[in-house]
Design an enzyme around this catalytic site. Structure first.
Site, PDB file in Angstrom:
ATOM      1  N   LYS A  95      -2.532  27.414 -54.205  1.00  0.00           N
ATOM      2  CA  LYS A  95      -2.986  27.925 -52.918  1.00  0.00           C
ATOM      3  C   LYS A  95      -4.438  27.507 -52.659  1.00  0.00           C
ATOM      4  O   LYS A  95      -4.818  27.163 -51.548  1.00  0.00           O
ATOM      5  CB  LYS A  95      -2.875  29.449 -52.944  1.00  0.00           C
ATOM      6  N   LYS A 170       3.204  -6.217 -67.988  1.00  0.00           N
ATOM      7  CA  LYS A 170       3.825  -5.062 -67.331  1.00  0.00           C
ATOM      8  C   LYS A 170       4.511  -5.492 -66.038  1.00  0.00           C
ATOM      9  O   LYS A 170       4.065  -6.398 -65.341  1.00  0.00           O
ATOM     10  CB  LYS A 170       2.800  -3.956 -67.058  1.00  0.00           C
ATOM     11  N   ASP A 172       5.525  -5.094 -62.138  1.00  0.00           N
ATOM     12  CA  ASP A 172       4.828  -4.571 -60.983  1.00  0.00           C
ATOM     13  C   ASP A 172       5.398  -3.168 -60.718  1.00  0.00           C
ATOM     14  O   ASP A 172       6.583  -2.935 -60.914  1.00  0.00           O
ATOM     15  CB  ASP A 172       5.074  -5.494 -59.783  1.00  0.00           C
ATOM     16  N   GLU A 173       4.551  -2.258 -60.253  1.00  0.00           N
ATOM     17  CA  GLU A 173       5.032  -0.876 -60.063  1.00  0.00           C
ATOM     18  C   GLU A 173       5.998  -0.762 -58.890  1.00  0.00           C
ATOM     19  O   GLU A 173       6.680   0.251 -58.750  1.00  0.00           O
ATOM     20  CB  GLU A 173       3.852   0.094 -59.893  1.00  0.00           C
ATOM     21  N   GLY A 334      -9.181  -6.767 -59.866  1.00  0.00           N
ATOM     22  CA  GLY A 334     -10.356  -7.632 -59.695  1.00  0.00           C
ATOM     23  C   GLY A 334     -10.874  -8.243 -60.986  1.00  0.00           C
ATOM     24  O   GLY A 334     -12.011  -8.697 -61.046  1.00  0.00           O
ATOM     25  N   GLY A 356      -4.184  -9.806 -63.142  1.00  0.00           N
ATOM     26  CA  GLY A 356      -3.057 -10.378 -62.411  1.00  0.00           C
ATOM     27  C   GLY A 356      -3.488 -11.725 -61.865  1.00  0.00           C
ATOM     28  O   GLY A 356      -3.269 -12.764 -62.492  1.00  0.00           O
ATOM     29  N   GLY A 357      -4.180 -11.695 -60.716  1.00  0.00           N
ATOM     30  CA  GLY A 357      -4.687 -12.926 -60.123  1.00  0.00           C
ATOM     31  C   GLY A 357      -5.588 -13.698 -61.063  1.00  0.00           C
ATOM     32  O   GLY A 357      -5.613 -14.935 -61.031  1.00  0.00           O
TER      33      GLY A 357
END
Lengths: 409, 409
Positions: A95, A170, A172-173, A334, A356-357
């Site tokens: 609450k 991993k 990708d989500e 990044g 990633g990139g």
């Protein structure tokens, strides 16, 4: 404070009597009413009553409207709630989350509450042990594009990433159960690529496959994935609830590490006035619920999180917490090889460098992307500057990465 | 737009090229990359590509820093995600929630996506049917204090509330499984009180008992509660996840209405810059997931929600939505009998008037508290002012309530 879970809030109000507010929280979220109770009843109810531990008002004489706030600590008796995270969270912020400008900064759970939580089954050390890597940061990579691609493509992407010497890959989500790359076939295809790459590199690898679908079928899906060869899982914890992670991680038949993805977290941590702090949301609660690795925004990319928050998440994953194993911090977004010395300076060596990139975008290709990271990690551990290391014969991949993305120290 | 779920976002940025941002969302959250794909592959991937439907930039010449924003609509192909709410939410707002100042305002799910959701099993009409009340707003009351009280006390509280003519009584959301008032015994004690009160008043009553505990045991607990006589459930949806509600509401053995409590919602809806709009969080998604009644902050109490948001939640619960049953709106907090005409003006008669302090705090006691509300509801429906109605013989309870709390029109 034995037998109590302690919540710390920051609440903004230009005029409120924060003492009164703190008492109204401590009473309202526990016994409901107090001053009007008969004395005999008070004696009986006292063990259920919340207690105000501290109130620290931040009030500047020249504060602009909206700047006055207080940090308030309230202790909630364990006796009031069952030992599960939904009960704790609903008690301390159910609450109350709707009661004006108030943010939940931290929760110190009691020894007794924590005893219901085995925490990470593997944790940082367990993940290192599975990989046999104890002396350096780990390297994780992420598929480039997954939606709409078939098994052959994913397998190829996987193999190229694995060849570069990454420790973890991993999903990708946003890769859910789908006809092109269904869970078990995906696991088989990628683990086959992992074996081929290991024959080349001699390097073990964990593949965190995305665990998705109806809540009641997650444990069965996890077992299917494991039977098909999966040696890790990725899980969108906040889309399902902490308790679901807790149940998965407590399940002895789910015998692989679980990496927690922060999807949806931005709905809760970034506002200064509302929500739940990143250190609690992505740090302490993920660890309590049993995440072996935790992804969270890095301070280096476009995803916005002030650096002290990134480091607070890391601290929550690594600091002592009722004897629970630590969770591997995975600051993400990044990341390129030129950032490795900075990552190690900020996070230490108990970190997963996740790209990633920064891997797929390498000018010499995906495998060279992983190699450039590994070369950067080696250099940083040896105290050699990336500029010098890049010039070493054999480090052409690092040189190309530095040329492409530069070095940030 | 057939085969696509459409997300509407508001994103703030003083300088961004919002067109570019919209495209990067539509591509980044679907196929990953687009412009660099070979033409042949584009033909194949087009069905997976997100589409920018509209961009509406709000830019004032004299805008202060932080005021420039755009509303962006993106259509996501159904083919990209499984038909469950975690998959949809992770797709449209998983990573994106962490990408600067961005709030998810709305989701229009496709016919095909919606077809996986039976929605409320009873809904507004079904709840009316169970109670046999078709011509007036319903009245719900909440226990005063529950934590630390025993069965006899709760039964007594229940009986007094029931005597006042309320239609629904709900547990407090912070009442978890506990040794003083365990679930099944609580249900038995309260339903016994309901039968005694019904003998007095001739009035049926639903008791929404709080469903708590480990996620995997919720369905079994619900069945236990129903076997013990429970005729409704209360559920802290956001502490568990929408999918858990969806699975409970889709379970044919859980044959009673489910009331969704908004606990934790304040962590997500109040910020203008982050999170998820109240109308989506507490409106559309609760209904899709199968809530028969939905509690949400009223515009009358201390809980802060601008009135247009309260009404947007109500509209989301009642407007046509792929043929799903409507959910009963239950605006809550700060309600006393003097507000009834205003509630009916704002929400219409398809509303549950929900009170706690406005019933228990009545000067003549709890039963009179319920009676005062029922008298106020009758008066409002007949177009009689509360001041006039309060003066009618037999309406002493209303008169006392009006004296205590006044009338707000």
């Amino acid at each position: 404070m034995n037998g109590y879970c302690i919540a710390t809030y920051r609440t903004y109000d230009d005029k409120a009597d924060f003492n009164k507010k703190a008492i109204s929280i401590a009473v309202g979220l526990t016994v409901g009413s107090w001053t009007e109770l008969p004395e005999a009843q008070k004696a009986n109810m006292e063990k259920h009553l919340g207690k105000v531990l501290s109130i620290s008002v931040h009030e500047l004489a020249d504060a602009a409207p909206g700047e006055r706030y207080a940090d308030i600590q309230i202790a909630y008796p364990d006796i009031n709630f069952s030992r599960d995270l939904p009960a704790l969270l609903v008690t301390v912020f159910g609450k109350l989350s709707m009661d004006g400008k108030i943010k939940l900064l931290d929760l110190d759970v009691s020894e007794s509450f924590a005893s219901a939580f085995p925490g990470p089954k593997f944790g940082l050390d367990g993940v290192r042990q599975l990989l046999g890597v104890h002396d350096r940061p780990l390297l994780m990579s992420i598929f480039k594009s997954v939606v709409g691609y078939d098994l052959a493509n994913l397998q190829d992407q996987f193999y190229k990433q694995a060849l570069g010497g990454v420790d973890l890959i991993k999903d990708d989500e946003i890769l859910f159960e789908n006809p092109l790359t269904p869970l078990e076939k995906r696991v088989e295809a990628c683990m086959e690529a992992a074996r081929r790459a290991e024959a080349e590199t001699g390097q073990k690898l964990l593949y965190a496959v995305n665990l998705t679908g109806p809540t009641s079928q997650l444990a069965a899906s996890a077992r299917k994935a494991i039977d098909a060869g999966a040696n890790a899982l990725l899980f969108n914890v906040l889309a399902y609830g902490y308790d679901v992670l807790h149940e998965l991680s407590s399940d002895s038949s789910i015998s692989v590490p679980i990496a927690a993805h922060p999807a949806m977290a931005g709905a809760m941590y970034p506002s200064p006035h509302y929500g739940i702090s990143a250190a609690l949301l992505l740090g302490k609660l993920m660890r309590l619920a049993g995440a072996d690795l935790v992804l969270f925004p890095s301070p280096y990319g476009s995803v916005v999180m002030p650096k002290e928050e990134n480091l607070a998440v890391k601290d929550a994953l690594l600091s002592p917490l009722h004897g629970l194993r630590t969770s591997f911090p995975v600051p993400s977004a990044g990341i390129h090889p030129g950032l490795v010395p900075l990552i190690l300076k900020d996070f230490g060596t108990d970190v997963v460098v996740n790209a990633g990139g920064g891997i797929h975008g390498h000018p010499m290709g995906t495998a060279a992307g992983g190699q450039a990271f590994r070369q950067a990690i080696s250099a940083a551990l040896e105290g050699i500057s990336l500029r010098d290391a890049a010039a070493h014969p054999g480090n052409e991949a690092l040189q190309a990465a530095v040329n492409a993305w530069g070095i940030r120290e």
